[in-house]
Design an enzyme around this catalytic site. Sequence first.
Site, PDB file in Angstrom:
ATOM      1  N   LYS A   1      -2.580   3.203   2.012  1.00  0.00           N
ATOM      2  CA  LYS A   1      -3.110   2.058   2.757  1.00  0.00           C
ATOM      3  C   LYS A   1      -2.969   2.218   4.273  1.00  0.00           C
ATOM      4  O   LYS A   1      -3.756   1.660   5.036  1.00  0.00           O
ATOM      5  CB  LYS A   1      -2.427   0.770   2.301  1.00  0.00           C
ATOM      6  CG  LYS A   1      -2.627   0.445   0.820  1.00  0.00           C
ATOM      7  CD  LYS A   1      -4.019  -0.070   0.516  1.00  0.00           C
ATOM      8  CE  LYS A   1      -4.201  -0.407  -0.966  1.00  0.00           C
ATOM      9  NZ  LYS A   1      -5.559  -0.840  -1.277  1.00  0.00           N
TER      10      LYS A   1
ATOM     11  N   GLU B   1      -5.116  -9.474   3.714  1.00  0.00           N
ATOM     12  CA  GLU B   1      -4.730  -9.941   2.391  1.00  0.00           C
ATOM     13  C   GLU B   1      -3.916  -8.829   1.755  1.00  0.00           C
ATOM     14  O   GLU B   1      -4.003  -7.674   2.169  1.00  0.00           O
ATOM     15  CB  GLU B   1      -5.978 -10.209   1.542  1.00  0.00           C
ATOM     16  CG  GLU B   1      -6.582  -8.966   0.849  1.00  0.00           C
ATOM     17  CD  GLU B   1      -7.138  -7.925   1.805  1.00  0.00           C
ATOM     18  OE1 GLU B   1      -7.445  -8.287   2.955  1.00  0.00           O
ATOM     19  OE2 GLU B   1      -7.252  -6.744   1.416  1.00  0.00           O
TER      20      GLU B   1
ATOM     21  N   SER C   1      -1.670   7.728  -5.297  1.00  0.00           N
ATOM     22  CA  SER C   1      -1.942   6.836  -4.166  1.00  0.00           C
ATOM     23  C   SER C   1      -0.697   6.204  -3.563  1.00  0.00           C
ATOM     24  O   SER C   1      -0.699   5.815  -2.406  1.00  0.00           O
ATOM     25  CB  SER C   1      -2.926   5.744  -4.594  1.00  0.00           C
ATOM     26  OG  SER C   1      -2.421   5.048  -5.714  1.00  0.00           O
TER      27      SER C   1
END
Lengths: 400, 265
Positions: free
Chosen positions: A96, A118, A383
Amino acid sequence: MKDPGRLLVTDPPALGRYGDFGGSYVPETVVPALGELVEEAKSALADQSFLDELSSLLRDYAGRPTPCYFAARLSEHAGFPIWLKREDLLHTGAHKLNNALGQLLLARRMGKHRIVAETGAGQHGLATATACALLGLPCVVYMGSEDIRRQAVNVAKMRLLGATVEAVDSGSRTLKDATSEAIRDWVTNVRDTHYVIGSVVGPHPYPWLVRTLQSVIGVEARQQMLAQAGRLPAQVVACVGGGSNAIGIFSGFLDDPEVRLLGVEAGGRGAGPGENGASLNLGSPGVLHGASSFLLQDQDGQVLPTHSVSAGLDYPGVGPEHAWLNSTGRATYCVVDDRQALAAFHLLSRLEGIIPALESSHAIHQAIGSRPDDGGPVLVCLSGRGDKDLDTVLTEAAGD
Amino acid sequence: MTDPRSGSQARIRQALQGGGGSPQVVPYLMAGFPHLDDTVGMLLAAQGAGSALVELGLPYSDPLADGPVIQAAGQRSLMNGMTVARALGQIRTARAAGFTIPLVVMTYLNPLLRMGLGDFAGQAADSGVDGVLVTDLPLEEMGAIGEAAAHYGLAITTMVAPTTPDSRIRRAGELATGFVYCVSRTGVTGSSAATADEGPELLRRARMQTDLPLALGFGVRRRDQVLALTGLADAVAVGSFLIERAGEGSDPARAVAEAISQLRG
Ligand SMILES: Cc1ncc(COP(=O)(O)O)c(C=O)c1O
């Protein structure tokens, strides 16, 4: 590694369309701001000094390039070679941050003074809070109260970094509702606020912008496979929530037709309504959060609640480019359920000494069961790391 | 015979521009709230209290442009079992019971897509709907529903906001066939405190760009706010305030009628 932090910069698709999918379906108040964002993002991504600043942050601050690791014991278990793209080793523990750093630099360039985001698993909120601390911008993160409960460590981290975490109590109290609330904040404060969306979802230009910022994963992984494995992977596997880590790694191989691309959706506890997050496999076309794509909805077009053991895959929609890749057949999408993901979580921990995020565990499960025809290497996007999920995993174990 | 499209258009224009003095009051009500079967009674009560036109909200699970009051009302309405088809049935019943003022349906795109835009427009027109406003459908995407609406004689209402530049306001005026809805502030419905009221400035800009009736909405709850818009807005839309009233008492139709009378002075 050549040029760590290099992105694959493409022109934004006209009107944000990927075939029948994409577009921009938002209240009028933010339409002009989206138009400005398209122009600013295009100019920033064409500006070498912007790209240089981003790639030096990605290298020196975030830790890129992330390794591409041959998982010997996992390979032996599976019976064919498996490589892991180690986004779990990126600063803050998931892919991210690639997106958050890029969008924060863009927000600063646009003169925005305030950031909203969010978050579901808390990884995107954490990445955004981190990038905001780095650039000295105030940050408000919307998070469903159900996710606040199951991702307590990430909530504490965001607060340590100076972010305000706003609990969202509407609807299913998860990522969908947090996203709606972040958009409402943005509609209200659009003049001075940038909305850092966390995946390849939302209105144009977000799916394109986030994809571009996450393409660093695929650009690196392709070079690393050629250098270390001596060939391209036969298959690339990634989990799909909104789809940003998947698009990130896929983007490096889209022009290699011999590389099979496999996305993994959350099967949750079953195929019934409200039991999963498998928008492409179990949903239908519709519009949610500003884009036309596949979504989980009832016969009246109301969005269904979702479930996944992993908060980051607990979302009723999916990025429009995935809907398009699915419809053209360039990528295929399958479903892995809670139980299978939990088993893969334990397996990778034991075999490799790597505790994966529950989201990534879905991809691990799929990878070990998908032997390529030529027996060739499978590349998995790992990830994120699983520290945030320990509470969930221990509770699930106790419940079994 | 006039073609049906100009019929709705003319009815809406006449209703909103007929007032002369202070702006007309346009109530926003949520279909199926507080109870599934309250819709018809509330529509008739709103007409009885002197409303020029009613906006009827059809609930959607993820209403991006709505604040807490209308979100909660929509959620309740969905739990009561409301659907687009049911709401259209209730409108048909209201028409048969003497509800004659124009009615504009206000909703979000996805429930309409699910029904099919053409089917929706046809059934809506047939049920006595005059116009439609789709909150998350920007001007660029208006084409598909615009065609269906024109075919069945439904008027289209477009929205403009304080952030909308003049050139886009002009475009909004060209694409609308009912009225243009001016959002008074950046924000969601019901938010009166968060950001400044930019309504008067927006109305002045909009008046330069279009001849269609202008309705102002978001954050209006009092008679003095309505009066302050005299000469600027043709109509003032009131939503969250009325929904709060409807949700409070045991007689929502009466509560709504009283609140509308109060706003009309
Ligand atoms: C580790 C990890 N993987 C995957 C995801 C899913 O997001 P996306 O599909 O956008 O990669 C998340 C989301 O929170 C995450 O934290």
